[in-house]
Design an enzyme around this catalytic site. Structure first.
Site, mmCIF file in Angstrom:
data_model
loop_
_atom_site.group_PDB
_atom_site.id
_atom_site.type_symbol
_atom_site.label_atom_id
_atom_site.label_comp_id
_atom_site.label_asym_id
_atom_site.label_seq_id
_atom_site.Cartn_x
_atom_site.Cartn_y
_atom_site.Cartn_z
ATOM 1 N N GLU A 8 0.864 -1.430 -0.213
ATOM 2 C CA GLU A 8 -0.211 0.045 -0.041
ATOM 3 C C GLU A 8 0.870 1.473 0.112
ATOM 4 O O GLU A 8 0.446 2.307 -0.606
ATOM 5 C CB GLU A 8 -0.870 -0.163 1.129
ATOM 6 C CG GLU A 8 -2.251 -1.155 0.941
ATOM 7 C CD GLU A 8 -1.474 -2.444 1.504
ATOM 8 O OE1 GLU A 8 -0.575 -2.593 1.854
ATOM 9 O OE2 GLU A 8 -2.564 -3.427 1.399
ATOM 10 N N LYS A 30 -17.554 -1.843 5.940
ATOM 11 C CA LYS A 30 -18.027 -2.804 4.913
ATOM 12 C C LYS A 30 -19.536 -2.761 4.824
ATOM 13 O O LYS A 30 -20.112 -2.770 3.673
ATOM 14 C CB LYS A 30 -17.505 -4.228 5.285
ATOM 15 C CG LYS A 30 -17.394 -5.288 4.222
ATOM 16 C CD LYS A 30 -16.596 -6.342 4.521
ATOM 17 C CE LYS A 30 -16.691 -7.551 3.492
ATOM 18 N NZ LYS A 30 -16.072 -8.615 3.785
#
Lengths: 580, 196
Positions: free
Chosen positions: A69, A181
Site C-alpha cells: 500500500e 463494509k
C-alpha cells in the site's frame, strides 16, 4: 483538464430518477464524475465490496495493482505531481490502511492532492478489536488535510465530493475516506453526483488584499538587491507563466526550493539555481546580502533557511502564500500577500517597474564561478577514475535535453540530481521534499508515468532507497509501465555516511549496505537491465536505456565515498555554506 | 514578551474527530492545554471550543492559524484575560455531619458565594463558580472539615468585544463571502507592516 464546472456536466442532473445502487457503486460513480481514470490499490477483506463493484467498471477505471500500500500511495503522489490531478488510492482496513501512513505524511508535507479510500470493518464491530480493525481515522488525523469515516452509504456521494474538493483546492493535501463494509454493501437511492464547490467552514481561496500587493510592489520598486525564492506553490497554483512574466518584467534573480524546481526552466537567465542545504552557493550566500527577499509559494523549511537567527536578517521579506498559517511561521514577513499566486503574481507584475539588476546578478554569477571551480567542474567532468553521480545526471541531460520527468528518492543522489538535472518543462521534478521518504522514487515513478504517459520518466534512486520498495518492480512488470530506473550505487547509505564523515569522526555506523544483483532482480521481473561502472560505457548505456521499448533498469557503480557539496551544515546560517 | 494566559475561542462545525484534530495541534508542539471546553454556541449547530493555554503571544498566534486551517473550523480567536469575562464551575462534597456541627462553615460558604446543591444525611454538595483563585480558595476553606471530593470544570468565556457569530455565519454560507470573513485579519495586527 478536469474542473468542477465540466465534471458537473458529467454528473446526472439533480432531478433524475432515483436509482438503487450500492455504496461501493456510489464510490466508483464519484470517481468517474471527478474525472479519475487511474486507481492505485491493493484489495483485502474489508474493501472487497468496492473491488467487487470495480470488476464491472474496469473499462472506465484503470486499476493498478501495487505490491504494497505504501507503493500505492507513492504512485498516486507521482500521478498527482505530473498530471496536476488528484491521485486515488484504494486499501483495505488494518494493515492496508496503516501502510498508507508514510505516504500520507509525505503528501501532507509536500501538499500533494491524494484521495485514499480505505475499507473498514462492519460498523457494528467498530471498537471491538475485530479482525483487521484499526482506528484509521485517528491514526491518520495528523497526516491528512481531512478525513472522514462513512458508516452509512447514503453519505457517500456527498463525502466523496467533499474529499475531492478539499484535496485539490487551496493548499492541496491528502484526504482519507474510511468506509465500513456495511456501507459498501448497503443500497441507496442514488440521485446522481454533485461536485462540491463550497464548504462554509473552509476558505481555500482568500480574497486578495490589494493594499498589500501595492505595499509589496513599492518595496520591490525601492529595492536595489531584490531576490526571489520560489517553491512548489508556483506549480500547484499552475502559475508558471505568471511567475515567469513577473520575473522578466521585474528583472529579479530567482532561486528554487527543491520542490520549486522545474517551475522555471533551468536555463532561464534569471534562474540562479537551487536553495537549501545542498543548493547552490550564490542563492544561499546572497540570501544574506539581498535587501528585499520575495518568497513565492514556499514555506521556509529549515533545510532552506539553515539557522533562522542568521537568515536574511538584513532583508525586508515579502511572502506570497495561499496558506495563512505559513505566513510568519518561520520567517517574519514585512509584507504578506496572502492568496493564490495565480492571482497575486499578475497584480504584482502590473505594479512593479521594468528593471534590470546587472551588478546584482553579476554577484550571483561570480558565486557560481566559485562553485564551478570548487565543486561543479570536478563533479561533472571528474579527473578520478570512478564515476560521479553528477556526470551521470549530466549525461542524462544530454540525451533528454531536460524534457524528461526526473523522479528521485532521498539522499545524496537526490541532491545531486536536483542540483544538476536540467528542466525545460514544469512538473518534471518529482521527489520527496519535506518528509524525505526513502523508497519514494520507484512507486512514484510508476505513478508519474501514468500521470504523464507521453513523457519519458526516469527514476534516479540510491542503492539504499531502492531496496525499501523494490517489490514495486512487480507492479512495473504487471502494469507494463515504461519507466527508466537508474540506480546510483555507492555501496553506502551515502548521505548518512557523509554526515558521519564530516560530523562524527568517520565513525561509519551501519551505513555499509549490501545489495543484491539489481540487474538479476530486475530480470526476475522480466525487466531488462544493465550494470556499468566505467566512464567509457556511460553514454552508450544511457542511450540504450532511453531507446529501450519498455521499462529498463540500469545500475551504475559510482564513487563510494563521494560527498555532496556545497553544504550548509546543520546549525549554521546560509552564508556559512561550505564548498568543501 | 512573557508567557501569559490566553483564551482561544473556536467556532466549529459539529464533526466527530475535530476535537482530536484540534487537540493534536497542541500536543504535537508539546504545549499543555490548561483547560478545554466544548459547548454549543449562540448559533444553532455551531460548536464553540474554549481553550486556555499559558504561552507566548507569538506561539498562540501560530496555533490559532493552525486551528483555523482545519476544514471544519469556521473561526478562531485568541484573547488575553483582560479581553474576556470568564467563569469556571466547581463542586465540593463534604460530610454533612461535619459541617452541621460547625456553624462557622456555613458562614465561610456564604462568604465564598457557594450554594448547596444536594443535602443528604451522609454528605452535602456545594457549588460555586468564578475564577480559578476563587474556586481554589474554597478548597482551602473546606479542607479542614474533610473535603471528600472536589471537581472543577473547564473555563467558559465570553469575549467582551465580540458581536457574536450570527452575522459572520451568514457570510460564511455565501459562496463568495465579503472581505470581512476572508480578510487576513492578522495582517492588520502586524507590528511592522511596511508602509509607504
Amino acid at each position: 483538464m478536469k474542473t468542477a464546472e465540466n465534471t458537473a456536466t458529467l454528473a446526472p442532473p439533480a432531478k433524475k430518477e432515483k436509482v438503487s445502487i450500492t455504496g461501493s457503486q456510489a464510490v466508483l460513480n464519484a470517481l468517474i464524475a471527478e474525472g479519475v481514470d487511474t486507481i492505485f490499490g491493493y484489495p483485502g477483506g474489508a474493501i472487497m465490496p468496492i473491488y467487487d463493484a470495480l470488476y464491472d467498471y474496469h473499462e472506465k477505471l484503470r486499476h493498478i495493482l501495487v505490491r504494497h500500500e505504501q507503493g500505492g500511495i507513492h504512485a498516486a503522489q507521482g500521478y498527482a505531481r505530473t498530471s496536476g490531478e488528484v491521485g486515488v488510492v484504494f486499501a483495505t482496513s488494518g494493515p492496508g490502511a496503516t501502510n498508507l501512513v508514510t505516504g500520507l505524511a509525505d503528501a501532507m508535507i509536500d501538499s500533494t492532492p491524494v484521495v485514499c479510500v480505505t475499507g473498514q470493518v462492519f460498523a457494528h464491530l467498530l471498537g471491538t478489536d475485530a479482525f483487521q480493525e484499526t482506528d484509521v481515522i485517528n491514526i491518520t488525523t495528523p497526516v491528512t488535510k481531512w478525513n472522514y469515516q462513512v458508516t452509512d452509504a447514503s453519505e457517500i456521494p456527498e463525502i466523496m465530493a467533499k474529499a475531492f474538493y478539499i484535496a485539490k483546492s487551496g493548499r492541496p493535501g491528502p484526504v482519507l475516506i474510511d468506509i465500513t463494509k456495511n456501507a459498501q454493501i448497503q443500497k441507496i437511492d442514488y440521485e446522481g453526483y454533485t461536485p462540491c464547490q463550497h464548504i462554509r467552514s473552509y476558505r481555500p481561496k482568500p480574497i486578495v488584499r490589494k493594499e498589500f500587493v501595492r505595499e509589496a510592489a513599492a518595496l520591490i520598486n525601492s529595492a536595489e538587491k531584490p531576490f526571489v525564492i520560489f517553491g512548489q506553490g508556483v506549480i500547484l497554483g499552475k502559475a508558471e507563466k505568471e511567475f515567469k512574466r513577473f520575473l522578466e518584467k521585474s528583472g529579479i534573480p530567482a532561486a528554487a526550493t527543491i520542490l520549486g524546481l522545474s517551475a522555471l526552466p533551468t536555463d532561464h537567465p534569471l534562474h540562479m539555481g537551487m536553495l537549501g542545504m545542498h543548493g547552490n552557493y550564490g542563492p544561499n550566500v546572497l540570501t544574506n546580502d539581498c535587501d528585499v527577499l520575495i518568497a513565492v509559494g514556499m514555506r521556509f523549511d529549515d533545510r532552506v533557511t539553515g539557522r533562522l537567527d542568521k537568515y536574511a536578517k538584513q532583508a525586508k521579506v515579502i511572502h506570497l502564500d495561499i496558506d495563512p498559517a505559513e505566513i510568519d511561521k518561520n520567517v517574519k514577513t514585512t509584507v504578506a500577500v496572502w492568496g493564490d499566486c495565480k492571482e497575486t503574481l499578475p497584480l504584482l507584475t502590473e505594479l512593479v517597474e521594468q528593471k534590470k539588476y546587472p551588478e546584482w546578478i553579476k554577484k550571483f554569477r561570480d558565486c557560481q564561478q566559485q562553485e564551478v571551480d570548487a565543486v561543479i567542474r570536478e563533479e561533472l567532468n571528474p579527473t578520478t577514475e570512478v564515476l560521479t553521480m553528477g556526470e551521470v545526471v549530466k549525461a542524462i541531460n544530454e540525451f533528454t535535453g531536460g524534457d524528461a520527468v526526473i523522479v528521485t528518492d532521498v539522499g545524496q543522489h537526490q541532491m545531486v540530481a536536483c542540483r544538476y538535472a536540467k528542466f525545460t518543462t514544469t512538473k518534471s521534478n518529482i521527489t520527496s521534499g519535506g518528509l524525505g521518504t526513502m523508497g519514494f522514487a520507484l512507486p512514484a515513478a510508476i505513478g508519474a508515468k501514468f500521470g504523464a504517459p507521453d513523457r519519458t520518466v526516469i527514476a534516479i534512486i540510491g542503492d539504499g532507497g531502492f531496496q525499501m520498495t523494490l517489490q514495486e518492480l512487480g507492479t512495473v512488470m504487471q502494469s507494463e509501465v515504461d519507466i527508466k530506473i537508474v540506480i546510483l550505487n555507492n555501496q553506502f547509505l551515502g548521505m548518512v555516511r557523509q554526515w558521519q564523515q564530516l560530523f562524527h569522526d568517520k565513525r561509519y555506523s551501519f551505513v555499509d549496505i549490501a545489495s543484491p544483483d539489481f540487474v538479476t532482480v530486475a530480470k526476475g521481473y522480466g525487466i531488462e537491465g544493465n550494470k556499468i561502472s566505467k566512464r567509457a560505457d556511460l553514454k552508450e548505456a544511457i542511450e540504450k536505456m532511453l531507446n529501450h521499448n519498455g521499462s529498463y533498469l540500469m545500475e551504475i557503480m559510482v564513487g563510494k565515498e563521494n560527498n555532496v557539496f556545497p553544504m550548509v551544515p546543520q546549525g549554521c546560517g546560509v552564508a556559512e555554506i561550505r564548498l568543501k | 514578551m512573557l508567557k501569559q494566559e490566553y483564551t482561544i475561542t473556536v467556532y466549529t462545525e459539529n464533526h466527530i474527530g475535530l476535537l482530536n484534530r484540534i487537540a493534536i495541534i497542541f500536543s504535537r508542539r508539546k504545549i499543555n492545554v490548561d483547560s478545554l471546553n466544548t459547548s454549543p454556541s449562540e448559533v444553532e449547530g455551531i460548536h464553540r471550543f474554549t481553550i486556555v493555554i499559558n504561552e507566548f503571544e507569538d506561539t498562540v498566534k501560530k496555533l490559532v492559524r493552525q486551528i483555523e486551517k482545519q476544514v471544519e473550523v469556521l473561526k478562531a480567536y485568541y484573547n488575553t484575560n483582560e479581553e474576556i469575562v470568564w467563569q469556571e464551575l466547581a463542586l465540593y462534597k463534604v460530610s454533612t455531619d461535619e459541617i452541621a456541627e460547625k456553624v462557622k462553615v456555613e458562614r465561610l460558604l456564604r462568604e465564598n458565594g457557594a450554594r448547596a446543591v444536594v443535602i443528604r444525611k451522609d454528605y452535602t454538595i456545594f457549588e460555586t463558580s468564578g475564577h480559578r483563585e476563587e474556586t481554589e480558595k474554597l478548597v482551602e476553606v473546606l479542607e479542614p472539615y474533610g473535603l471528600i471530593e472536589f471537581v472543577r470544570s473547564a473555563r467558559v468565556a465570553i469575549i467582551k468585544a465580540s458581536k457574536g457569530f450570527h452575522e459572520k455565519l451568514k457570510e460564511f454560507e455565501e459562496v463568495e463571502p465579503g472581505a470581512e470573513i476572508v480578510e487576513n485579519e492578522f495582517l492588520d495586527k502586524q507590528d511592522e507592516v511596511f508602509s509607504m
